[in-house]
Design an enzyme around this catalytic site. Structure first.
Site: not given
Ligand SMILES: Cc1cc2nc3c(=O)[nH]c(=O)nc-3n(C[C@H](O)[C@H](O)[C@H](O)COP(=O)(O)O)c2cc1C
Length: 404
Positions: A212, A281, A291, A326, A340, A344
């Site tokens: 993210n 997530d 690779k 957040f 949220k 939570k």
């Protein structure tokens, strides 16, 4: 009987600026607000204003020389350093900023500042070119990183004839900053504050990852501010380029699973958890140890869901710890934040709209602080000031929890 504030001493440092006379007004203003004010001057400052002026305004002796024969059993700069609830240097020269940034202690003021544990506020005043010089800015940034608060100089006509940035900020603004510091000086002492910050990187192969966007600036600012207010702080951070905040236990991790382990290991001893990290997530279902060649890469990437660390803490929490989450959203910010909060079992959600220009890499942000009973929108603020506002609310939530 003396009020609590009357017992607090604010040390005003005055340095060799043309604007030194404005410190007279600051001393009066702080005295008017009920603080005991003691003044420490550099030798250069005495060229601009006589110590007698400050002595008369503050009603206290003025310290100038390290070597003066002061009555009392304790070394004078140490007793001043210990007595101070807050030190505010206004106006502050480029020279004193440079000395403080390098830990120099060759006069009464810089020695006292080095010896104090109190928060230090610096209100610079100087010619625009002196202020803009990269060496001055580097010194300012070094001090900021060590927890000094700067009241930025204002733009306007300067005594030297130039027009630009460099005028001492308004006295009321400096007095407000000093008062705010005195109020919050050590309000988090005795608490263990756990902060998460930055992104997580979930490796696909040794050179690729999914993750993210997050610079970590907000979380680092929160950790720094909490430490300054007396908390024991643990900062668990994903990959960011920021230096360790002063006096903070920093745990650097890469993936969501590593972050979860580091957080859970510290949760039982934590009084407050502020989860500002942008945890990925999902993670790739498999990791290629070499690779993956472009020609051999699959068209689709199989993903697995990462654990929701904050939800897990909400489940484990017995009501003891204050939990802050957040929510970065692109629409329906308040509604998602409230969802949220409930889902939570959090005490507060810091919600921000990342659809505009503010958010990820910026130094400023606009947030809404959402609790079960209110949604408070803050103006666009520097992330350090957001940290301050947030911790004011967190300190109140801790007090409320403890009083039931
Ligand atoms: C008239 C005059 C005005 C000055 N004004 C400033 C000023 O506003 N800001 C600043 O950083 N230095 C200013 N200086 C330079 C400082 O006085 C000089 O750097 C001095 O060494 C600072 O000493 P101190 O930092 O120990 O107080 C000024 C000097 C003079 C002669």
């Amino acid at each position: 009987m003396a009020s609590k504030r009357e017992q607090q001493t604010i040390l005003v440092g005055v340095t060799g600026c043309i604007g030194a006379y404005k410190a007279c007004e600051l001393v009066r203003e702080l005295s008017r607000r009920g603080f005991r004010v003691k003044v420490v001057m550099t030798e250069s400052a005495t060229r601009f204003v006589a110590p007698l002026t400050f002595r008369t305004l503050s009603g206290e002796p003025v310290a100038v020389s390290l070597w003066a024969d002061e009555p009392g059993s304790k070394v004078h700069h140490i007793s001043l350093a210990e007595e101070a609830s807050v030190v505010v240097i206004a106006p502050c020269t480029a020279n004193v900023i440079a000395k403080l940034a390098h830990g120099r202690a060759d006069d009464m003021l810089t020695t006292t500042v080095l010896a104090t544990e109190a928060p230090v506020i610096v209100a610079p005043a100087m010619n625009t070119h002196m202020w803009r010089k990269d060496v001055t800015q580097a010194n300012v940034n070094a001090l900021r990183a060590r927890g000094y608060t700067f009241v930025e100089p204002a733009y306007g006509a300067l005594a030297c004839g130039d027009v630009g940035e460099g005028r001492l900020a308004d006295i009321a603004v400096i007095a407000d900053a000093a008062q705010a510091e005195a109020t919050r000086a050590r309000d988090l002492s005795g608490l263990h504050v756990l902060v998460t910050a930055g992104p997580t990187h979930e490796p696909i192969d040794p050179v690729r990852f999914i993750g993210n966007r997050s610079s970590g600036k907000t979380g680092f600012a929160i950790a720094e501010e909490a430490a300054r207010r007396g908390a024991r702080v643990s900062l668990v951070t994903g990959p960011v380029t920021l230096p360790d905040p002063f006096g903070v236990e920093v745990v650097r991790v890469t993936t969501a699973l590593q972050m979860r382990a580091a957080v859970l290991a510290r949760f039982d001893s934590s009084d407050v958890v502020i989860a500002s990290a942008a945890v990925a997530d999902f993670r790739p279902a498999s990791f290629a140890s070499g690779k993956i060649k472009k020609a051999e890469a699959p068209e689709t990437l199989a993903l697995e869901r990462n654990p929701d660390i904050l939800a897990e803490l909400g489940e484990r929490n017995d009501g003891r710890a204050v939990l802050v989450g957040f929510a970065a959203e692109t629409s329906g910010v308040r509604a998602s934040a409230r969802e949220k909060l409930l889902a939570k079992k959090l005490d507060l959600v810091v919600a921000n709209d990342v659809s505009g220009e503010l958010g990820f890499e910026t130094d400023e942000n606009r947030v809404v602080l959402v609790t079960s009973y209110a949604a408070e929108e803050l103006p666009v603020l520097d992330k350090r000031l957001i940290a301050r506002e947030l911790l004011d609310r967190v300190a109140a939530l801790v007090r409320a929890k403890r009083s039931v």
